[in-house]
Design a protein around this motif. Structure first.
Motif, mmCIF file in Angstrom:
data_model
loop_
_atom_site.group_PDB
_atom_site.id
_atom_site.type_symbol
_atom_site.label_atom_id
_atom_site.label_comp_id
_atom_site.label_asym_id
_atom_site.label_seq_id
_atom_site.Cartn_x
_atom_site.Cartn_y
_atom_site.Cartn_z
ATOM 1 N N ARG A 1 0.823 -1.208 0.000
ATOM 2 C CA ARG A 1 0.000 0.000 0.000
ATOM 3 C C ARG A 1 0.859 1.262 0.000
ATOM 4 N N TYR A 2 2.149 1.106 -0.144
ATOM 5 C CA TYR A 2 3.054 2.251 0.014
ATOM 6 C C TYR A 2 2.851 3.314 -1.068
ATOM 7 N N PHE A 3 2.679 2.859 -2.301
ATOM 8 C CA PHE A 3 2.572 3.825 -3.405
ATOM 9 C C PHE A 3 1.112 4.222 -3.596
ATOM 10 N N CYS A 4 0.704 5.171 -2.765
ATOM 11 C CA CYS A 4 -0.697 5.583 -2.657
ATOM 12 C C CYS A 4 -1.342 5.869 -4.017
ATOM 13 N N LEU A 5 -0.567 6.464 -4.916
ATOM 14 C CA LEU A 5 -1.165 6.949 -6.167
ATOM 15 C C LEU A 5 -1.459 5.829 -7.159
ATOM 16 N N GLN A 6 -1.056 4.603 -6.795
ATOM 17 C CA GLN A 6 -1.484 3.458 -7.604
ATOM 18 C C GLN A 6 -3.000 3.329 -7.547
ATOM 19 N N CYS A 7 -3.578 3.709 -6.422
ATOM 20 C CA CYS A 7 -5.014 3.506 -6.239
ATOM 21 C C CYS A 7 -5.770 4.818 -6.059
ATOM 22 N N HIS A 8 -5.167 5.807 -5.403
ATOM 23 C CA HIS A 8 -5.864 7.066 -5.147
ATOM 24 C C HIS A 8 -5.416 8.116 -6.154
ATOM 25 N N VAL A 9 -6.399 8.794 -6.739
ATOM 26 C CA VAL A 9 -6.044 9.893 -7.641
ATOM 27 C C VAL A 9 -6.826 11.133 -7.223
ATOM 28 N N PRO A 10 -6.275 12.310 -7.498
ATOM 29 C CA PRO A 10 -7.000 13.533 -7.137
ATOM 30 C C PRO A 10 -8.290 13.631 -7.929
ATOM 31 N N GLN A 11 -9.333 14.141 -7.286
ATOM 32 C CA GLN A 11 -10.601 14.298 -8.009
ATOM 33 C C GLN A 11 -10.503 15.513 -8.925
ATOM 34 N N THR A 12 -11.014 15.384 -10.117
ATOM 35 C CA THR A 12 -11.067 16.518 -11.019
ATOM 36 C C THR A 12 -12.096 16.243 -12.100
ATOM 37 N N GLU A 13 -12.542 17.284 -12.744
ATOM 38 C CA GLU A 13 -13.518 17.159 -13.814
ATOM 39 C C GLU A 13 -12.739 16.818 -15.078
ATOM 40 N N ALA A 14 -12.591 15.550 -15.377
ATOM 41 C CA ALA A 14 -11.826 15.164 -16.564
ATOM 42 C C ALA A 14 -12.677 14.252 -17.428
ATOM 43 N N ALA A 15 -12.765 14.590 -18.698
ATOM 44 C CA ALA A 15 -13.547 13.743 -19.604
ATOM 45 C C ALA A 15 -12.825 12.411 -19.772
ATOM 46 N N PRO A 16 -13.552 11.307 -19.791
ATOM 47 C CA PRO A 16 -12.888 10.008 -19.997
ATOM 48 C C PRO A 16 -12.121 10.009 -21.316
ATOM 49 N N LEU A 17 -10.931 9.410 -21.316
ATOM 50 C CA LEU A 17 -10.132 9.368 -22.546
ATOM 51 C C LEU A 17 -10.820 8.531 -23.615
ATOM 52 N N VAL A 18 -11.474 7.490 -23.142
ATOM 53 C CA VAL A 18 -12.209 6.637 -24.068
ATOM 54 C C VAL A 18 -13.646 6.572 -23.570
ATOM 55 N N GLY A 19 -14.592 6.809 -24.430
ATOM 56 C CA GLY A 19 -15.993 6.808 -24.024
ATOM 57 C C GLY A 19 -16.395 5.466 -23.421
ATOM 58 N N ASN A 20 -17.268 5.478 -22.426
ATOM 59 C CA ASN A 20 -17.740 4.217 -21.849
ATOM 60 C C ASN A 20 -19.097 4.444 -21.212
ATOM 61 N N ASP A 21 -19.807 3.362 -20.904
ATOM 62 C CA ASP A 21 -21.133 3.538 -20.316
ATOM 63 C C ASP A 21 -21.178 3.021 -18.880
ATOM 64 N N PHE A 22 -20.036 3.230 -18.174
ATOM 65 C CA PHE A 22 -19.966 2.834 -16.768
ATOM 66 C C PHE A 22 -21.036 3.548 -15.948
ATOM 67 N N GLU A 23 -21.692 2.833 -15.075
ATOM 68 C CA GLU A 23 -22.690 3.449 -14.207
ATOM 69 C C GLU A 23 -22.400 3.137 -12.749
#
Ligand code: HEC
Ligand code: HEC
Length: 151
Positions: free
Chosen positions: A123-145
């Motif tokens: 669990r040492y490398f936090c950024l492997q799992c946690h990322v800062p929240q931001t309004e970013a459009a998905p790079l590839v469109g998807n229909d995740f819900e």
């Protein structure tokens, strides 16, 4: 000897042939749109601008057990062999004083399911799992819900 010369000649012809093939095809996107947009292969695209990180907790979880998004900027926070800036606030020792959420018990469990006295190396490398929240459009469109129970 003659055979060897012939063989060498043949190899030379194949190599120079492929060089010419490259020259005949000067790149381009070939009509394909990639994550680099319409930038030609031989060009370097200017980097995207840095994103703003809203301070309020803006993005809720989409499923149970999702690593929470980071609600603060993390620029220049070192996480390396020598230092882990995140733990300066989020370790159990420092969290209370820094007013930060302490890492949960799962961060102390190793892959054999043993609970360690200190944070598990996995669990040492936090950024492997946690990322800062931001309004970013998905790079590839998807229909995740979002999972039904959290809607
Ligand atoms: C200077 C102290 C400080 C540092 C360094 C820091 N954080 Fe935080 N972090 C906080 C505080 C305080 C909060 C909770 C309140 C807030 O900012 O909204 C928080 C919130 C979080 C949360 C959300 C927790 C939740 O339950 O929603 C995550 C995830 C997180 N930080 C991860 C990180 C990671 C990863 C790093 C290193 C790259 C890091 N933090 C570095 C102080 C810090
Ligand atoms: C392998 C993925 C992974 C790594 C690496 C990881 N985390 Fe997490 N983290 C999670 C998950 C999943 C959760 C939510 C479930 C839980 O609480 O365990 C979480 C939860 C948290 C929380 C919220 C705890 C709470 O009680 O709400 C904080 C704060 C946090 N992590 C900080 C960190 C910091 C700081 C690091 C680096 C030192 C780190 N995490 C490394 C996956 C990870």
């Amino acid at each position: 000897m003659k055979k060897l010369m012939l063989a060498l000649f043949a190899i030379g012809a194949v190599i120079s042939g492929s060089v010419f093939a490259e020259l005949d095809n000067p790149g381009g996107t070939g009509g394909l749109d990639s994550l680099r947009g319409e930038t030609l292969l031989e060009d370097t695209r200017p980097a995207d601008a840095f994103k703003d990180f809203p301070k309020e907790h803006a993005v809720d979880s989409s499923y149970v057990y999702q690593p929470p998004l980071i609600p603060h900027a993390i620029r220049n926070y070192e996480v390396s062999l020598n230092a882990n800036k995140c733990l300066a606030c989020h370790s159990w020792k420092n969290a209370k004083e820094m007013g930060a959420t302490k890492i949960s018990v799962t961060h102390y469990v190793n892959r054999e399911d043993a609970v360690l006295a200190d944070m598990s190396p996995r669990r040492y490398f936090c950024l492997q799992c946690h990322v800062p929240q931001t309004e970013a459009a998905p790079l590839v469109g998807n229909d995740f819900e979002r999972v039904q129970s959290l809607k």
